[in-house]
Scaffold this motif. Structure first.
Motif, mmCIF file in Angstrom:
data_model
loop_
_atom_site.group_PDB
_atom_site.id
_atom_site.type_symbol
_atom_site.label_atom_id
_atom_site.label_comp_id
_atom_site.label_asym_id
_atom_site.label_seq_id
_atom_site.Cartn_x
_atom_site.Cartn_y
_atom_site.Cartn_z
ATOM 1 N N SER A 71 36.688 43.850 48.579
ATOM 2 C CA SER A 71 36.069 43.990 47.268
ATOM 3 C C SER A 71 37.122 44.174 46.178
ATOM 4 O O SER A 71 38.090 44.918 46.348
ATOM 5 C CB SER A 71 35.134 45.200 47.251
ATOM 6 N N ILE A 72 36.905 43.522 45.045
ATOM 7 C CA ILE A 72 37.849 43.669 43.936
ATOM 8 C C ILE A 72 37.714 45.038 43.276
ATOM 9 O O ILE A 72 38.535 45.403 42.440
ATOM 10 C CB ILE A 72 37.685 42.547 42.889
ATOM 11 N N THR A 73 36.684 45.800 43.664
ATOM 12 C CA THR A 73 36.518 47.152 43.124
ATOM 13 C C THR A 73 36.997 48.219 44.096
ATOM 14 O O THR A 73 36.855 49.419 43.826
ATOM 15 C CB THR A 73 35.046 47.424 42.759
ATOM 16 N N ALA A 74 37.538 47.792 45.241
ATOM 17 C CA ALA A 74 38.046 48.772 46.207
ATOM 18 C C ALA A 74 39.168 49.583 45.569
ATOM 19 O O ALA A 74 39.986 49.053 44.804
ATOM 20 C CB ALA A 74 38.538 48.061 47.455
ATOM 21 N N ASP A 75 39.208 50.861 45.915
ATOM 22 C CA ASP A 75 40.152 51.779 45.285
ATOM 23 C C ASP A 75 41.590 51.290 45.350
ATOM 24 O O ASP A 75 42.064 50.826 46.401
ATOM 25 C CB ASP A 75 40.063 53.148 45.948
ATOM 26 N N TYR A 76 42.243 51.424 44.181
ATOM 27 C CA TYR A 76 43.690 51.220 44.068
ATOM 28 C C TYR A 76 44.132 49.773 44.336
ATOM 29 O O TYR A 76 45.295 49.535 44.674
ATOM 30 C CB TYR A 76 44.446 52.182 44.976
ATOM 31 N N ILE A 115 44.245 42.655 36.802
ATOM 32 C CA ILE A 115 43.089 43.499 36.526
ATOM 33 C C ILE A 115 42.954 44.483 37.677
ATOM 34 O O ILE A 115 43.124 44.123 38.842
ATOM 35 C CB ILE A 115 41.798 42.648 36.322
ATOM 36 N N SER A 116 42.670 45.706 37.333
ATOM 37 C CA SER A 116 42.615 46.745 38.354
ATOM 38 C C SER A 116 41.218 46.903 38.931
ATOM 39 O O SER A 116 40.234 46.346 38.416
ATOM 40 C CB SER A 116 43.057 48.083 37.761
ATOM 41 N N TYR A 117 41.139 47.718 39.962
ATOM 42 C CA TYR A 117 39.861 48.014 40.607
ATOM 43 C C TYR A 117 38.879 48.655 39.635
ATOM 44 O O TYR A 117 37.676 48.576 39.840
ATOM 45 C CB TYR A 117 40.097 48.914 41.817
ATOM 46 N N SER A 152 39.420 38.735 33.183
ATOM 47 C CA SER A 152 38.155 39.451 33.288
ATOM 48 C C SER A 152 37.640 39.342 34.715
ATOM 49 O O SER A 152 38.270 38.692 35.559
ATOM 50 C CB SER A 152 37.140 38.870 32.299
ATOM 51 N N ARG A 153 36.504 39.951 34.984
ATOM 52 C CA ARG A 153 35.980 39.921 36.346
ATOM 53 C C ARG A 153 34.463 39.900 36.338
ATOM 54 O O ARG A 153 33.817 40.289 35.357
ATOM 55 C CB ARG A 153 36.478 41.129 37.145
ATOM 56 N N ASP A 154 33.917 39.433 37.450
ATOM 57 C CA ASP A 154 32.478 39.475 37.718
ATOM 58 C C ASP A 154 32.329 40.157 39.065
ATOM 59 O O ASP A 154 32.512 39.532 40.113
ATOM 60 C CB ASP A 154 31.900 38.058 37.727
ATOM 61 N N THR A 155 32.024 41.434 39.032
ATOM 62 C CA THR A 155 31.965 42.188 40.284
ATOM 63 C C THR A 155 30.814 41.733 41.167
ATOM 64 O O THR A 155 30.897 41.857 42.389
ATOM 65 C CB THR A 155 31.857 43.690 40.003
#
Length: 125
Positions: free
Chosen positions: A28-33, A53-55, A72-75
């Motif tokens: 996941s691109i939102t996984a920590d760190y 881009i960070s998490y 940018s991102r699309d989670t």
């Protein structure tokens, strides 16, 4: 196993905006760190870090490209995108998306643990 795949047009006209998308699977691109970057390699030149881009969704840009770059991102789709405006033939390169370790800004493949196969973008009229 994390996999990344770039997609977007291979030919862009001068002065237009280059837009690329990176689809991430296996993580996941939102996984920590985790930090997700765009890098490019013009023909005959070294890797150039463009930005990341960070998490958390924070963005970081190369000072030399900052005025023309947006990430940018699309989670919901686990994707992040690159937009580079006002392109010139000097922006012709193979563009990669990658997962990067800290500190950001790496110009060596050692800074990245996963990357896509790269996509050739040519700027020409």
């Amino acid at each position: 196993q994390v996999q990344l795949q770039e997609s977007g047009p291979g030919l862009v006209k001068p002065s237009q905006t280059l837009s690329l998308t990176c689809t991430v699977s296996g993580g996941s691109i939102t996984a920590d760190y985790q930090y997700w970057s765009w890098i490019r390699q013009p023909p005959g030149k070294e890797l150039e870090w463009m930005g990341a881009i960070s998490y958390r969704g924070s963005t970081y840009y190369s000072p030399s490209l900052k005025s023309r770059t947006s990430i940018s991102r699309d989670t919901s789709k686990n994707q992040f995108t690159l937009q580079l405006g006002s392109v010139t033939p000097e922006d012709t390169a193979v563009y990669y998306c990658a997962r990067e370790g800290l500190p950001l800004g790496g110009t060596s493949w050692h800074n990245y643990d996963y990357w896509g196969q790269g996509t050739q973008v040519t700027v020409s009229s």
